[in-house]
Scaffold this motif. Structure first.
Motif, PDB file in Angstrom:
ATOM      1  N   SER A  46      -9.311  -4.062   8.449  1.00 12.42           N
ATOM      2  CA  SER A  46      -9.413  -3.588   7.065  1.00 12.42           C
ATOM      3  C   SER A  46      -8.108  -2.944   6.615  1.00 12.42           C
ATOM      4  CB  SER A  46     -10.570  -2.595   6.932  1.00 12.42           C
ATOM      5  OG  SER A  46     -11.795  -3.242   7.164  1.00 12.42           O
ATOM      6  N   LEU A  47      -7.470  -2.171   7.493  1.00 10.60           N
ATOM      7  CA  LEU A  47      -6.176  -1.573   7.158  1.00 10.60           C
ATOM      8  C   LEU A  47      -5.123  -2.661   6.987  1.00 10.60           C
ATOM      9  CD1 LEU A  47      -4.572   1.004   6.655  1.00 10.60           C
ATOM     10  CD2 LEU A  47      -4.156   1.131   9.132  1.00 10.60           C
ATOM     11  N   ALA A  48      -5.153  -3.675   7.848  1.00  7.66           N
ATOM     12  CA  ALA A  48      -4.195  -4.784   7.755  1.00  7.66           C
ATOM     13  C   ALA A  48      -4.341  -5.527   6.428  1.00  7.66           C
ATOM     14  CB  ALA A  48      -4.386  -5.746   8.923  1.00  7.66           C
ATOM     15  N   ILE A  49      -5.564  -5.713   5.978  1.00  3.92           N
ATOM     16  CA  ILE A  49      -5.793  -6.382   4.692  1.00  3.92           C
ATOM     17  C   ILE A  49      -5.191  -5.547   3.565  1.00  3.92           C
ATOM     18  CG2 ILE A  49      -7.573  -7.044   3.024  1.00  3.92           C
ATOM     19  CD1 ILE A  49      -9.273  -7.907   5.502  1.00  3.92           C
ATOM     20  N   GLY A  50      -5.389  -4.240   3.614  1.00  6.08           N
ATOM     21  CA  GLY A  50      -4.819  -3.369   2.592  1.00  6.08           C
ATOM     22  C   GLY A  50      -3.303  -3.412   2.563  1.00  6.08           C
ATOM     23  N   ILE A  51      -2.688  -3.431   3.723  1.00  6.90           N
ATOM     24  CA  ILE A  51      -1.227  -3.459   3.803  1.00  6.90           C
ATOM     25  C   ILE A  51      -0.677  -4.794   3.317  1.00  6.90           C
ATOM     26  CG2 ILE A  51       0.705  -3.507   5.450  1.00  6.90           C
ATOM     27  CD1 ILE A  51      -0.807  -1.380   7.034  1.00  6.90           C
ATOM     28  N   ASN A  52      -1.394  -5.868   3.577  1.00  3.70           N
ATOM     29  CA  ASN A  52      -0.898  -7.213   3.272  1.00  3.70           C
ATOM     30  C   ASN A  52      -1.472  -7.821   2.000  1.00  3.70           C
ATOM     31  OD1 ASN A  52       0.811  -8.051   5.677  1.00  3.70           O
ATOM     32  ND2 ASN A  52      -1.018  -7.222   6.656  1.00  3.70           N
ATOM     33  N   ARG A  53      -2.246  -7.082   1.257  1.00  2.41           N
ATOM     34  CA  ARG A  53      -2.926  -7.693   0.117  1.00  2.41           C
ATOM     35  C   ARG A  53      -1.971  -8.278  -0.910  1.00  2.41           C
ATOM     36  NH1 ARG A  53      -4.803  -2.068  -1.750  1.00  2.41           N
ATOM     37  NH2 ARG A  53      -3.175  -1.582  -3.247  1.00  2.41           N
ATOM     38  N   HIS A  54      -0.779  -7.681  -1.060  1.00  2.00           N
ATOM     39  CA  HIS A  54       0.172  -8.254  -2.026  1.00  2.00           C
ATOM     40  C   HIS A  54       0.667  -9.624  -1.570  1.00  2.00           C
ATOM     41  CE1 HIS A  54       2.819  -6.251   0.851  1.00  2.00           C
ATOM     42  NE2 HIS A  54       3.764  -7.074   0.453  1.00  2.00           N
ATOM     43  N   LYS A  55       0.761  -9.826  -0.257  1.00  2.00           N
ATOM     44  CA  LYS A  55       1.145 -11.138   0.276  1.00  2.00           C
ATOM     45  C   LYS A  55      -0.010 -12.131   0.157  1.00  2.00           C
ATOM     46  CE  LYS A  55       4.048  -9.206   3.898  1.00  2.00           C
ATOM     47  NZ  LYS A  55       4.100  -9.010   5.331  1.00  2.00           N
ATOM     48  N   MET A  56      -1.214 -11.626   0.380  1.00  2.00           N
ATOM     49  CA  MET A  56      -2.383 -12.482   0.405  1.00  2.00           C
ATOM     50  C   MET A  56      -2.846 -12.878  -0.994  1.00  2.00           C
ATOM     51  SD  MET A  56      -4.339 -10.315   3.375  1.00  2.00           S
ATOM     52  CE  MET A  56      -5.905 -11.114   3.217  1.00  2.00           C
ATOM     53  N   PHE A  57      -2.759 -11.927  -1.934  1.00  3.96           N
ATOM     54  CA  PHE A  57      -3.350 -12.155  -3.251  1.00  3.96           C
ATOM     55  C   PHE A  57      -2.341 -12.134  -4.393  1.00  3.96           C
ATOM     56  CE2 PHE A  57      -6.598  -9.891  -0.668  1.00  3.96           C
ATOM     57  CZ  PHE A  57      -7.454 -10.959  -0.498  1.00  3.96           C
ATOM     58  N   GLY A  58      -1.087 -11.872  -4.082  1.00  4.98           N
ATOM     59  CA  GLY A  58      -0.069 -11.818  -5.127  1.00  4.98           C
ATOM     60  C   GLY A  58       0.160 -10.400  -5.603  1.00  4.98           C
ATOM     61  N   MET A  94       0.860  -1.170   0.000  1.00  3.19           N
ATOM     62  CA  MET A  94       0.000   0.000   0.000  1.00  3.19           C
ATOM     63  C   MET A  94       0.905   1.232   0.000  1.00  3.19           C
ATOM     64  SD  MET A  94      -2.918   1.049   2.822  1.00  3.19           S
ATOM     65  CE  MET A  94      -4.184  -0.062   2.271  1.00  3.19           C
ATOM     66  N   LYS A  95       0.762   2.059  -1.016  1.00  2.00           N
ATOM     67  CA  LYS A  95       1.552   3.276  -1.157  1.00  2.00           C
ATOM     68  C   LYS A  95       1.072   4.332  -0.157  1.00  2.00           C
ATOM     69  CE  LYS A  95       3.999   1.663  -4.546  1.00  2.00           C
ATOM     70  NZ  LYS A  95       5.319   1.173  -4.263  1.00  2.00           N
ATOM     71  N   PRO A  96       1.933   5.328   0.158  1.00  4.26           N
ATOM     72  CA  PRO A  96       1.577   6.328   1.178  1.00  4.26           C
ATOM     73  C   PRO A  96       0.248   7.039   0.952  1.00  4.26           C
ATOM     74  CG  PRO A  96       3.907   6.453   0.698  1.00  4.26           C
ATOM     75  CD  PRO A  96       3.317   5.479  -0.289  1.00  4.26           C
ATOM     76  N   GLY A  97      -0.043   7.473  -0.267  1.00  3.96           N
ATOM     77  CA  GLY A  97      -1.315   8.164  -0.519  1.00  3.96           C
ATOM     78  C   GLY A  97      -2.516   7.270  -0.262  1.00  3.96           C
ATOM     79  N   GLU A  98      -2.410   6.043  -0.694  1.00  8.50           N
ATOM     80  CA  GLU A  98      -3.467   5.054  -0.482  1.00  8.50           C
ATOM     81  C   GLU A  98      -3.621   4.763   1.019  1.00  8.50           C
ATOM     82  OE1 GLU A  98      -4.427   0.749  -2.557  1.00  8.50           O
ATOM     83  OE2 GLU A  98      -2.360   1.430  -2.467  1.00  8.50           O
ATOM     84  N   PHE A  99      -2.493   4.673   1.718  1.00  8.99           N
ATOM     85  CA  PHE A  99      -2.473   4.440   3.166  1.00  8.99           C
ATOM     86  C   PHE A  99      -3.205   5.572   3.888  1.00  8.99           C
ATOM     87  CE2 PHE A  99      -0.184   5.048   7.246  1.00  8.99           C
ATOM     88  CZ  PHE A  99      -0.362   3.802   7.829  1.00  8.99           C
ATOM     89  N   ILE A 100      -2.873   6.814   3.534  1.00  3.97           N
ATOM     90  CA  ILE A 100      -3.511   7.978   4.172  1.00  3.97           C
ATOM     91  C   ILE A 100      -5.012   7.956   3.930  1.00  3.97           C
ATOM     92  CG2 ILE A 100      -3.713  10.502   4.024  1.00  3.97           C
ATOM     93  CD1 ILE A 100      -0.584  10.472   3.606  1.00  3.97           C
ATOM     94  N   ASN A 101      -5.420   7.689   2.702  1.00  5.61           N
ATOM     95  CA  ASN A 101      -6.855   7.615   2.390  1.00  5.61           C
ATOM     96  C   ASN A 101      -7.541   6.529   3.200  1.00  5.61           C
ATOM     97  OD1 ASN A 101      -6.619   9.665   0.485  1.00  5.61           O
ATOM     98  ND2 ASN A 101      -6.364   8.234  -1.222  1.00  5.61           N
ATOM     99  N   ALA A 102      -6.909   5.353   3.274  1.00  3.12           N
ATOM    100  CA  ALA A 102      -7.506   4.235   4.009  1.00  3.12           C
ATOM    101  C   ALA A 102      -7.623   4.563   5.499  1.00  3.12           C
ATOM    102  CB  ALA A 102      -6.677   2.969   3.810  1.00  3.12           C
ATOM    103  N   VAL A 103      -6.564   5.106   6.089  1.00  4.08           N
ATOM    104  CA  VAL A 103      -6.601   5.455   7.513  1.00  4.08           C
ATOM    105  C   VAL A 103      -7.695   6.483   7.761  1.00  4.08           C
ATOM    106  CG1 VAL A 103      -5.319   6.593   9.381  1.00  4.08           C
ATOM    107  CG2 VAL A 103      -4.200   4.831   7.987  1.00  4.08           C
TER     108      VAL A 103
END
Length: 192
Positions: free
Chosen positions: A174-186, A1-10
């Motif tokens: 939900s934030l954890a899923i966003g941060i880890n989605r590359h591990k979870m889904f490739g 999750m890139k910084p801009g996406e992280f800020i939006n999600a938080v």
């Protein structure tokens, strides 16, 4: 999750104004407390530790100017196994446990810990400098040293109006899923 996406999600998940999140992130990055690097597409992904620290910042202060000091203090609060004896998960009852708040939250955001099963919410009491993790089976208290408690008492703490920040586990998850989605889904899914 890139910084801009992280800020939006938080901002969305924690229901905090986006500019407030931006201010906290900027100050924490400046002090080396959050991942920093290139900008845009080359920016490094935000980490579980970044999520832990921004969570602490937003729960423990509403003044971005205090975010660095606040994160440094609250991140190091350790488990107090005497506060809720026989309640909560095993690590909260272990008198030899030296886990600190930011590390336990990091474990949660990594999806790497069985210690966080049935986690329901986190509360931070600003005046008392305490954090409580609420589980289905009970609570785990994180607090400071005896010296910190004495300084709070001498400063007039332990009474009066208490400001408590609280987040339910669903927002953190939900934030954890966003941060880890590359591990979870490739990797291919991380660009969507």
């Amino acid at each position: 999750m890139k910084p801009g996406e992280f800020i939006n999600a938080v901002s969305e998940l924690y229901r905090v104004d986006e500019m407030t999140v931006v201010q906290h992130v900027r100050l924490l990055k400046r002090e080396g407390l959050l991942t920093k690097g290139a900008r845009g597409n080359n920016a490094p992904d935000m980490t579980p530790m970044d999520a832990a620290r921004i969570t602490i910042a937003l729960l423990a202060t509403d003044k971005p100017a205090h975010t660095v000091e606040t994160v440094r203090k609250f991140s190091e609060l350790s488990v107090n196994a005497n506060f809720y004896p026989a309640e909560g998960p095993e690590f909260g009852n272990d008198k030899k446990c030296n886990a600190v708040l930011e590390d336990i939250l990091k474990e949660y955001f990594e999806f790497q810990s069985d210690r966080m099963i049935n986690f329901e919410a986190i509360e931070i009491n600003r005046a008392e400098m305490q954090a409580t993790m609420i589980f289905e089976s009970g609570r785990v208290m994180f607090d400071g040293s005896l010296e910190q408690h004495l300084s709070i008492y001498k400063a007039g703490g332990n009474g009066g109006l208490q400001t408590i920040g609280r987040l339910n586990a669903s927002a953190l998850q939900s934030l954890a899923i966003g941060i880890n989605r590359h591990k979870m889904f490739g990797e291919d899914m991380s660009q969507t």
